[in-house]
Design a protein around this motif. Structure first.
Motif, mmCIF file in Angstrom:
data_model
loop_
_atom_site.group_PDB
_atom_site.id
_atom_site.type_symbol
_atom_site.label_atom_id
_atom_site.label_comp_id
_atom_site.label_asym_id
_atom_site.label_seq_id
_atom_site.Cartn_x
_atom_site.Cartn_y
_atom_site.Cartn_z
ATOM 1 N N UNK A 111 0.835 -1.193 0.000
ATOM 2 C CA UNK A 111 0.000 0.000 0.000
ATOM 3 C C UNK A 111 0.870 1.242 0.000
ATOM 4 N N UNK A 112 0.486 2.233 -0.785
ATOM 5 C CA UNK A 112 1.171 3.510 -0.832
ATOM 6 C C UNK A 112 0.160 4.587 -0.467
ATOM 7 N N UNK A 113 0.474 5.376 0.565
ATOM 8 C CA UNK A 113 -0.428 6.413 1.048
ATOM 9 C C UNK A 113 0.219 7.778 0.919
ATOM 10 N N UNK A 114 -0.599 8.790 0.678
ATOM 11 C CA UNK A 114 -0.148 10.177 0.739
ATOM 12 C C UNK A 114 -0.831 10.790 1.956
ATOM 13 N N UNK A 115 -0.054 11.233 2.911
ATOM 14 C CA UNK A 115 -0.602 11.846 4.118
ATOM 15 C C UNK A 115 -0.537 13.356 3.990
ATOM 16 N N UNK A 116 -1.642 13.993 4.321
ATOM 17 C CA UNK A 116 -1.732 15.444 4.230
ATOM 18 C C UNK A 116 -1.074 16.093 5.438
ATOM 19 N N UNK A 117 -0.456 17.237 5.200
ATOM 20 C CA UNK A 117 0.171 17.962 6.294
ATOM 21 C C UNK A 117 -0.819 18.844 7.022
ATOM 22 N N UNK A 118 -2.014 18.981 6.521
ATOM 23 C CA UNK A 118 -3.030 19.791 7.179
ATOM 24 C C UNK A 118 -4.025 20.347 6.186
ATOM 25 N N UNK A 119 -4.980 21.074 6.712
ATOM 26 C CA UNK A 119 -6.033 21.668 5.894
ATOM 27 C C UNK A 119 -5.542 22.980 5.334
ATOM 28 N N UNK A 120 -5.702 23.203 4.037
ATOM 29 C CA UNK A 120 -5.194 24.393 3.385
ATOM 30 C C UNK A 120 -6.354 25.316 3.048
ATOM 31 N N UNK A 121 -6.497 26.406 3.795
ATOM 32 C CA UNK A 121 -7.599 27.345 3.591
ATOM 33 C C UNK A 121 -7.513 28.026 2.235
ATOM 34 N N UNK A 122 -6.324 28.368 1.790
ATOM 35 C CA UNK A 122 -6.160 29.063 0.516
ATOM 36 C C UNK A 122 -6.666 28.199 -0.642
ATOM 37 N N UNK A 123 -6.402 26.902 -0.582
ATOM 38 C CA UNK A 123 -6.861 25.996 -1.632
ATOM 39 C C UNK A 123 -8.386 25.941 -1.661
ATOM 40 N N UNK A 124 -9.022 25.847 -0.493
ATOM 41 C CA UNK A 124 -10.477 25.757 -0.443
ATOM 42 C C UNK A 124 -11.136 27.069 -0.854
ATOM 43 N N UNK A 125 -10.550 28.207 -0.517
ATOM 44 C CA UNK A 125 -11.093 29.483 -0.979
ATOM 45 C C UNK A 125 -10.965 29.611 -2.488
ATOM 46 N N UNK A 126 -9.895 29.071 -3.052
ATOM 47 C CA UNK A 126 -9.750 29.058 -4.504
ATOM 48 C C UNK A 126 -10.820 28.205 -5.168
ATOM 49 N N UNK A 127 -11.176 27.079 -4.541
ATOM 50 C CA UNK A 127 -12.245 26.235 -5.084
ATOM 51 C C UNK A 127 -13.581 26.956 -5.037
ATOM 52 N N UNK A 128 -13.861 27.683 -3.954
ATOM 53 C CA UNK A 128 -15.113 28.432 -3.840
ATOM 54 C C UNK A 128 -15.159 29.520 -4.907
ATOM 55 N N UNK A 129 -14.036 30.205 -5.127
ATOM 56 C CA UNK A 129 -13.983 31.236 -6.165
ATOM 57 C C UNK A 129 -14.237 30.626 -7.540
ATOM 58 N N UNK A 130 -13.723 29.440 -7.799
ATOM 59 C CA UNK A 130 -13.948 28.772 -9.079
ATOM 60 C C UNK A 130 -15.425 28.428 -9.254
ATOM 61 N N UNK A 131 -16.050 27.973 -8.189
ATOM 62 C CA UNK A 131 -17.484 27.639 -8.266
ATOM 63 C C UNK A 131 -18.305 28.883 -8.560
ATOM 64 N N UNK A 132 -18.031 29.979 -7.870
ATOM 65 C CA UNK A 132 -18.786 31.205 -8.106
ATOM 66 C C UNK A 132 -18.528 31.768 -9.505
ATOM 67 N N UNK A 133 -17.323 31.598 -10.018
ATOM 68 C CA UNK A 133 -17.039 32.106 -11.359
ATOM 69 C C UNK A 133 -17.726 31.274 -12.443
ATOM 70 N N UNK A 134 -18.165 30.057 -12.120
ATOM 71 C CA UNK A 134 -18.828 29.217 -13.118
ATOM 72 C C UNK A 134 -20.338 29.426 -13.164
ATOM 73 N N UNK A 135 -20.922 30.228 -12.270
ATOM 74 C CA UNK A 135 -22.362 30.470 -12.293
ATOM 75 C C UNK A 135 -22.853 31.104 -13.598
#
Length: 136
Positions: free
Chosen positions: A53-77
């Motif tokens: 098994x090969x796993x990728x472990x996250x170093x933590x939650x990235x707020x900047x990445x999630x805000x970028x996803x929200x901006x992408x969703x709003x720009x697609x409306x």
């Protein structure tokens, strides 16, 4: 925790995962996963019996990445609105029927649950009292 590969993926260097003896699309997908996780992820390998098994472990939650996803969703409306108006322009009656059936599909289970509950209450009343609960 994300499972990158089972048994067929071998870690050759920390920035890329290569599929051994696999089709090209698997190699490309694995490369995309490795390039996405290379900056902030650590790769761990485990041997569980015959499985590697090969796993990728996250170093933590990235707020900047999630805000970028929200901006992408709003720009697609605007694109979604354009799609909806073009579909409606093709067949207005069928578009309304489709939206109505989608709404009904969403609430149908709740309505059936409510009606089943009412029916079971009526059956319980008849069984416990021996008298049907009928309107006079």
């Amino acid at each position: 925790m994300l499972l990158c590969g089972i048994h067929s993926f071998a870690l050759r260097d920390p920035h890329s995962l290569q599929a051994s003896h696999s089709p090209g699309w698997i190699s490309r997908a694995c490369h995309k996963v490795s390039s996405f996780f290379a900056q902030r992820e650590t790769i761990e390998r485990h041997q569980l019996g015959v499985w590697k098994l090969t796993f990728a472990r996250s170093s933590g939650w990235n707020l900047r990445k999630h805000l970028g996803n929200v901006a992408t969703i709003f720009s697609s409306f605007p694109l979604f609105r354009r799609l909806a108006t073009e579909v409606y322009a093709l067949r207005p009656g069928l578009s309304v029927l489709y939206v109505a059936s989608s709404i009904w599909n969403g609430i149908e289970s709740a309505v059936l649950l409510y009606l089943s509950s009412r029916l079971l209450e009526q059956i319980e009343t008849v069984i416990t009292t021996g008298q049907p609960n009928t309107p006079h």
